[in-house]
Scaffold this active site. Structure first.
Site, mmCIF file in Angstrom:
data_model
loop_
_atom_site.group_PDB
_atom_site.id
_atom_site.type_symbol
_atom_site.label_atom_id
_atom_site.label_comp_id
_atom_site.label_asym_id
_atom_site.label_seq_id
_atom_site.Cartn_x
_atom_site.Cartn_y
_atom_site.Cartn_z
ATOM 1 C CD GLU A 100 0.804 5.481 -14.004
ATOM 2 O OE1 GLU A 100 1.286 5.787 -12.896
ATOM 3 O OE2 GLU A 100 -0.370 5.740 -14.333
ATOM 4 C CG ASN A 147 -4.460 2.619 -10.009
ATOM 5 O OD1 ASN A 147 -3.734 2.337 -9.055
ATOM 6 N ND2 ASN A 147 -4.570 3.865 -10.467
ATOM 7 C CD GLU A 148 -4.513 6.216 -6.854
ATOM 8 O OE1 GLU A 148 -4.844 7.256 -7.442
ATOM 9 O OE2 GLU A 148 -3.516 6.143 -6.113
ATOM 10 C CE1 TYR A 201 3.297 7.712 -4.924
ATOM 11 C CE2 TYR A 201 0.915 7.629 -4.761
ATOM 12 C CZ TYR A 201 2.087 7.296 -5.423
ATOM 13 O OH TYR A 201 2.038 6.543 -6.577
ATOM 14 C CD GLU A 212 -0.081 4.006 -7.505
ATOM 15 O OE1 GLU A 212 -0.042 5.236 -7.264
ATOM 16 O OE2 GLU A 212 -0.771 3.507 -8.417
ATOM 17 C CD GLN A 242 5.073 5.428 -11.664
ATOM 18 O OE1 GLN A 242 5.515 5.252 -12.777
ATOM 19 N NE2 GLN A 242 3.822 5.814 -11.441
HETATM 20 O O1 AHR Z 1 2.196 7.113 -9.250
HETATM 21 C C1 AHR Z 1 1.543 8.197 -9.819
HETATM 22 C C2 AHR Z 1 0.032 8.116 -9.688
HETATM 23 O O2 AHR Z 1 -0.324 8.203 -8.346
HETATM 24 C C3 AHR Z 1 -0.604 6.836 -10.136
HETATM 25 O O3 AHR Z 1 -0.829 6.794 -11.492
HETATM 26 C C4 AHR Z 1 -1.897 6.843 -9.400
HETATM 27 O O4 AHR Z 1 -2.393 5.555 -9.161
HETATM 28 C C5 AHR Z 1 -1.581 7.612 -8.132
HETATM 29 O O5 AHR Z 1 -2.505 8.581 -7.863
#
Ligand code: AHR
Length: 495
Positions: A26, A173-174, A240, A297, A346
């Protein structure tokens, strides 16, 4: 309890899509700028602006697919600002990530070049949150249309005659959060509308990915599947591994006590439940599993390194991250009937990165090494595994001490990957190899482990945590007797 594993080398359960080993880069912190793009005039050796050391390291782990330009950045990215002569490109503020000025020097052409050099598939995420249908539609035309058209002609003027091949395209995205704070019903309708204009030009067939749920938002998956399943090829999921609280303190990447190690493992293992539950909803609308679950992600998210820009999400990477990566891959393999792609967050200098850079210096993280050790599973056939493992216990809580997955590659070689998450105790296993005679085979292995929970590589000591030959496996009849040290990830090859 005795740890026992049976690997049925004759029972194949489908292909492990190589895209499970996908990446995500990103416009965030030092991921793109410095981490990948240094510009043609840089003193750092580069190929048309892309740094060579990072390129070579990424080639080694066989990156199959790369997601770009975000993340949250995608929903405020206007692609037209990032093409044409670099000196004329419009600058913008990267409001999500540190409020820094984005000079748009890395745009569509540079990203496509990076994918060509890596020999990987591009996965582009379009802007639904602040963009228009026309803008998205024209981006696809610009990249993939072969004939005469305003966008295709503009691409030619900008130096690329031939259209690119583009398979993977994400529609936002999101969108439940940074991508527009939408309700699932509203996004489902927008998805239906935007994707209509994501055209297939010539023989370029786009695999359309709808923006999916956050963690356990099962209602999002339900609404998307109910209203748009027929118009998508993939549906994303973001999760995450955060030991602490997202807002109050996630925990340090390096300075953490044993209970944070434990909770990190527990939270990483939660991915299995999320895939099963979202998968069950997808099964209701798509019993043949046509639609891929795209976990675009995932990875650890800790507090930023002290003294670094909080908006840059720069964190160190320890043997704990290596275990998190191994656990995820074992889970993804075992769900490869539904999981068609995943993208760790990432690639460089951000979150659970493969690579860290400091100016011209570069180091490989423990996570990188797990990608390297596990790449043998890319496009291999998942094998049926039966296992019974003892527990890893802390403060009265229990987790399975070991996780496993196995595959057979095109040449017939069997690979078994194991993670021992216990931070103190080794795991002794009996592994029964059904369908082959182990005594006739060559058995070897690779291990990554460390003596300390927070062992990591630095620019001064880049090889503290790195793979080594594994000598904890012995052939006994048709069985393998295995000793996994505490905190270890192992891949065994039987050929
Ligand atoms: O990876 C960091 C961020 O985490 C991304 O930009 C977003 O999609 C997520 O919340």
């Amino acid at each position: 309890m005795a740890n026992q594993v049976i690997v049925n080398t004759d029972i194949r359960k489908g292909t492990i899509n190589k895209n499970i080993y996908g990446h995500f880069a990103e416009h965030l912190g030092r991921c793109i700028y410095e981490g990948i793009w240094v510009g043609e005039d840089s003193s750092i050796p580069n190929t048309k602006g892309i740094r060579n050391d990072v390129l070579e390291a990424l080639k080694q782990i066989k990156v199959p697919v790369l997601r770009w330009p975000g993340g949250c950045f995608a929903d405020e990215y206007h692609w037209k600002d990032g093409v044409g002569p670099r000196e004329n490109r419009k600058r913008m503020v990267n409001t999500h990530w540190g409020g820094v000025v984005e000079n748009n020097h890395f745009g569509t052409h540079e990203f496509m070049l990076l994918c060509e050099l890596l020999e990987c598939e591009p996965y582009i995420c379009g802007n639904v949150g602040s963009g228009t249908v026309q803008e998205m539609s024209e981006w696809v035309e610009y990249m993939t249309f072969e004939g005469e058209s305003p966008m295709a002609n503009w691409r030619r003027e900008n130096g690329h005659d031939e259209p690119w091949k583009l398979k993977y395209f994400g529609v936002g995205n999101e969108n439940w959060g940074c991508g527009g704070n939408m309700r699932p019903e509203y996004y489902a309708d927008l998805y239906r509308r935007f994707q209509t204009y994501v055209r297939n030009y010539g023989d370029n067939k786009i695999y359309k990915i709808a923006g999916g749920a956050n963690i356990d938002d099962y209602n999002w998956t339900e609404v998307l599947m109910q209203n748009a399943a027929g118009l998508m090829d993939g549906l994303s999921l973001h999760y995450y591994t955060i030991p602490g609280d997202f807002w109050l303190g996630k925990g340090s990447a390096v300075d953490f006590p044993e209970d944070e190690w434990f909770i990190t493992m527990k939270k990483a293992l939660h991915m299995d439940e999320l895939i099963r539950k979202h998968g069950t909803i997808m099964d209701k609308y798509d019993p043949d599993k046509r639609i891929g679950m795209i976990i675009d992600e995932w990875g650890t998210w800790f507090d930023v390194e002290p003294g670094t820009n909080p908006g840059f999400l720069y964190q160190q990477n320890t043997i704990r991250d290596a275990l998190v990566a191994g656990l995820h891959f074992n889970i993804f393999h075992n769900h490869s009937d539904r999981v068609q792609m995943t993208n760790i967050a990432q690639t460089v200098n951000v979150l659970q990165a493969m690579i860290l850079t400091e100016g011209e210096k570069m180091i490989l993280t423990p996570t990188y090494h797990v990608f390297d050790m596990y790449k043998v599973h890319q496009d291999a056939e998942l094998l049926a595994v039966d296992s019974t493992f003892g527990t890893y216990e802390l403060n009265g809580e229990k987790l399975p001490q070991v996780t496993v997955s196995a595959s057979k590659d095109a040449s017939g070689k069997v690979h078994i990957s194991l993670c021992n998450i216990d931070h103190q105790n080794e795991a002794v296993l009996d592994l029964d190899l059904r369908g082959i005679n182990a005594a006739d085979k060559k058995v070897s292995g690779t291990i990554i482990t460390a003596d300390a929970m927070n062992a990591h590589n630095t620019f001064e000591q880049p090889d503290v945590v790195k793979p080594a030959a594994f000598n904890g496996v012995a052939v006994q009849g048709n069985k393998l007797a295995i000793k996994l040290p505490a905190m270890s990830v192992v891949t065994i090859a039987v050929e």
